[in-house]
Design a protein around this motif. Sequence first.
Motif, PDB file in Angstrom:
ATOM      1  N   VAL A   1       3.052   7.233  -6.100  1.00 49.90           N
ATOM      2  CA  VAL A   1       2.489   7.293  -7.455  1.00 49.90           C
ATOM      3  C   VAL A   1       1.173   8.070  -7.458  1.00 49.90           C
ATOM      4  CG1 VAL A   1       1.656   5.922  -9.389  1.00 49.90           C
ATOM      5  CG2 VAL A   1       3.611   5.115  -8.035  1.00 49.90           C
ATOM      6  N   ALA A   2       0.323   7.790  -6.463  1.00 48.70           N
ATOM      7  CA  ALA A   2      -0.943   8.516  -6.375  1.00 48.70           C
ATOM      8  C   ALA A   2      -0.706  10.001  -6.114  1.00 48.70           C
ATOM      9  CB  ALA A   2      -1.803   7.921  -5.262  1.00 48.70           C
ATOM     10  N   ARG A   3       0.274  10.307  -5.276  1.00 48.45           N
ATOM     11  CA  ARG A   3       0.585  11.712  -5.001  1.00 48.45           C
ATOM     12  C   ARG A   3       1.098  12.407  -6.259  1.00 48.45           C
ATOM     13  NH1 ARG A   3       5.345  14.250  -3.578  1.00 48.45           N
ATOM     14  NH2 ARG A   3       5.112  16.191  -2.364  1.00 48.45           N
ATOM     15  N   GLN A   4       1.915  11.715  -7.049  1.00 49.44           N
ATOM     16  CA  GLN A   4       2.421  12.310  -8.279  1.00 49.44           C
ATOM     17  C   GLN A   4       1.303  12.575  -9.276  1.00 49.44           C
ATOM     18  OE1 GLN A   4       5.441   9.963 -10.151  1.00 49.44           O
ATOM     19  NE2 GLN A   4       5.806  11.447 -11.811  1.00 49.44           N
ATOM     20  N   HIS A   5       0.401  11.622  -9.421  1.00 49.28           N
ATOM     21  CA  HIS A   5      -0.725  11.814 -10.328  1.00 49.28           C
ATOM     22  C   HIS A   5      -1.644  12.949  -9.853  1.00 49.28           C
ATOM     23  CE1 HIS A   5      -0.133   8.544 -13.176  1.00 49.28           C
ATOM     24  NE2 HIS A   5       0.158   7.717 -12.163  1.00 49.28           N
ATOM     25  N   PHE A   6      -1.823  13.032  -8.548  1.00 51.13           N
ATOM     26  CA  PHE A   6      -2.671  14.095  -8.002  1.00 51.13           C
ATOM     27  C   PHE A   6      -2.058  15.463  -8.268  1.00 51.13           C
ATOM     28  CE2 PHE A   6      -3.459  16.968  -4.407  1.00 51.13           C
ATOM     29  CZ  PHE A   6      -4.835  17.118  -4.528  1.00 51.13           C
ATOM     30  N   LEU A   7      -0.758  15.596  -8.044  1.00 50.65           N
ATOM     31  CA  LEU A   7      -0.110  16.889  -8.259  1.00 50.65           C
ATOM     32  C   LEU A   7      -0.073  17.259  -9.737  1.00 50.65           C
ATOM     33  CD1 LEU A   7       2.857  16.643  -5.711  1.00 50.65           C
ATOM     34  CD2 LEU A   7       0.711  17.914  -5.480  1.00 50.65           C
ATOM     35  N   SER A   8       0.158  16.288 -10.613  1.00 49.06           N
ATOM     36  CA  SER A   8       0.171  16.585 -12.051  1.00 49.06           C
ATOM     37  C   SER A   8      -1.211  16.982 -12.544  1.00 49.06           C
ATOM     38  CB  SER A   8       0.678  15.370 -12.823  1.00 49.06           C
ATOM     39  OG  SER A   8      -0.185  14.252 -12.631  1.00 49.06           O
TER      40      SER A   8
ATOM     41  N   MET B   1       0.826  -1.217   0.000  1.00 45.46           N
ATOM     42  CA  MET B   1       0.000   0.000   0.000  1.00 45.46           C
ATOM     43  C   MET B   1       0.855   1.260   0.000  1.00 45.46           C
ATOM     44  SD  MET B   1      -3.064   1.108  -0.093  1.00 45.46           S
ATOM     45  CE  MET B   1      -3.982   2.619   0.246  1.00 45.46           C
ATOM     46  N   ASN B   2       1.959   1.205   0.769  1.00 46.31           N
ATOM     47  CA  ASN B   2       2.793   2.395   0.885  1.00 46.31           C
ATOM     48  C   ASN B   2       3.512   2.713  -0.433  1.00 46.31           C
ATOM     49  OD1 ASN B   2       2.113   2.736   3.581  1.00 46.31           O
ATOM     50  ND2 ASN B   2       3.781   1.390   4.287  1.00 46.31           N
ATOM     51  N   ARG B   3       3.759   1.681  -1.240  1.00 43.79           N
ATOM     52  CA  ARG B   3       4.483   1.949  -2.480  1.00 43.79           C
ATOM     53  C   ARG B   3       3.607   2.636  -3.523  1.00 43.79           C
ATOM     54  NH1 ARG B   3       5.156  -4.134  -5.064  1.00 43.79           N
ATOM     55  NH2 ARG B   3       2.915  -4.665  -5.138  1.00 43.79           N
ATOM     56  N   TYR B   4       2.293   2.547  -3.352  1.00 44.29           N
ATOM     57  CA  TYR B   4       1.391   3.210  -4.291  1.00 44.29           C
ATOM     58  C   TYR B   4       1.124   4.663  -3.914  1.00 44.29           C
ATOM     59  CZ  TYR B   4       0.364  -1.456  -6.076  1.00 44.29           C
ATOM     60  OH  TYR B   4       0.462  -2.718  -6.619  1.00 44.29           O
ATOM     61  N   LEU B   5       1.418   5.049  -2.692  1.00 49.44           N
ATOM     62  CA  LEU B   5       1.155   6.428  -2.269  1.00 49.44           C
ATOM     63  C   LEU B   5       1.975   7.453  -3.049  1.00 49.44           C
ATOM     64  CD1 LEU B   5       0.813   6.008   1.617  1.00 49.44           C
ATOM     65  CD2 LEU B   5      -0.995   6.356  -0.082  1.00 49.44           C
TER      66      LEU B   5
END
Length: 361
Positions: free
Chosen positions: A7-14, A1-5
């Motif tokens: 990636v999700a944060r990067q997609h959210f910021l982009s 779960m922690n490894r996807y955070l």
Amino acid sequence: MNRYLPVARQHFLSALSSMSVVVKFICATVLLLYLLSWAVDTSYALGVTPGYLFPPNFWVWTLVTHALVEEHVWGVVVSVGTVMAAGRLLEPLWGAMELLIFFAVVNVSAGLLTGLSYLFTYAATFNLDYLFAVRVYGAPGFLGGVLVALKQTSGDTTVLRVPQVRLKAAPALALLFMAVLWLAGLPEIAAPMAACFYGVLAGWVYLRFYQRHSRGRGDMSDHFAFASFFPEVLQPAVGLAAGLIHAALVKMKLCRKMVKRYDVGAPSSITISLPGTDPQDAERRRQLALKALNERLRRVEDQSAWPSMEDEEDDDDEVRTDAPLLPTQEVEALAAGTSASQNPTGQESSIISFEDASSHS
């Protein structure tokens, strides 16, 4: 779960960086007020409380600020996600200013109607909790309005394949889900459910009758009628009732009668635009009709073109020079035949015979 955070944060910021200033401002305000809620009761000062909204208090600013207030992490996720979805799907079609107007209209209407409903409930029960213990805040109202807007713009999009659920059923499903939670024993869901319902109603009224666009005002298409929010079995009855209510509101001059407009464009072409039609499809058909008309006019011009005088003179010269020369005897015979035909009384022949006789003598 922690490894996807990450990636999700990067997609959210982009995704957030590609949004307009309006979307960024709303999301930043929601996050800031959420952090402020740890120290201050923001739902009391900025949320809608029915007892303070109406006289003698008049906390009217809460109609604008209640949609930006959140006290839980899941509420922040829903609020920011709703605003970002509107910025991604609706803003390219409407523009940033129209999205801001829609945000204000839906939230102010949802807050006002929710407060009025609790006021009427207090008048029926005389329970003061409906006036001062209720807090209306968060994204449910705007969520309902966004679902209605997505039903209008892309209602045929499939959300779930098994079972097959299309986006046009999302407003009804959201209200049904909240109603199930309320019946399951969550009384605090009543205020968000009411706000979502009034957000759906306010969003539909605004998009149906008042939104300005290139085709006029409102959307009177059949797929966006009020009956389309209900199952197909109930649509005839709901449509009849909605039509009667609309006619009564028109007679009371509380609602404007909608008529379909025909817009005549430039003199070279005729553009007929009806509310509810796709402007790109209408433009494509207009271009095809204009192309066919130009080709037909070009063929008519080619057929009725004036001939060149020089070409005719050249043709006559060619005919005269190319004609074969007749012998002298044939020419004289033709001349004699022509003279005889022009003098049927025989005068010419007698003259010729007289000259011949005098020459012999």
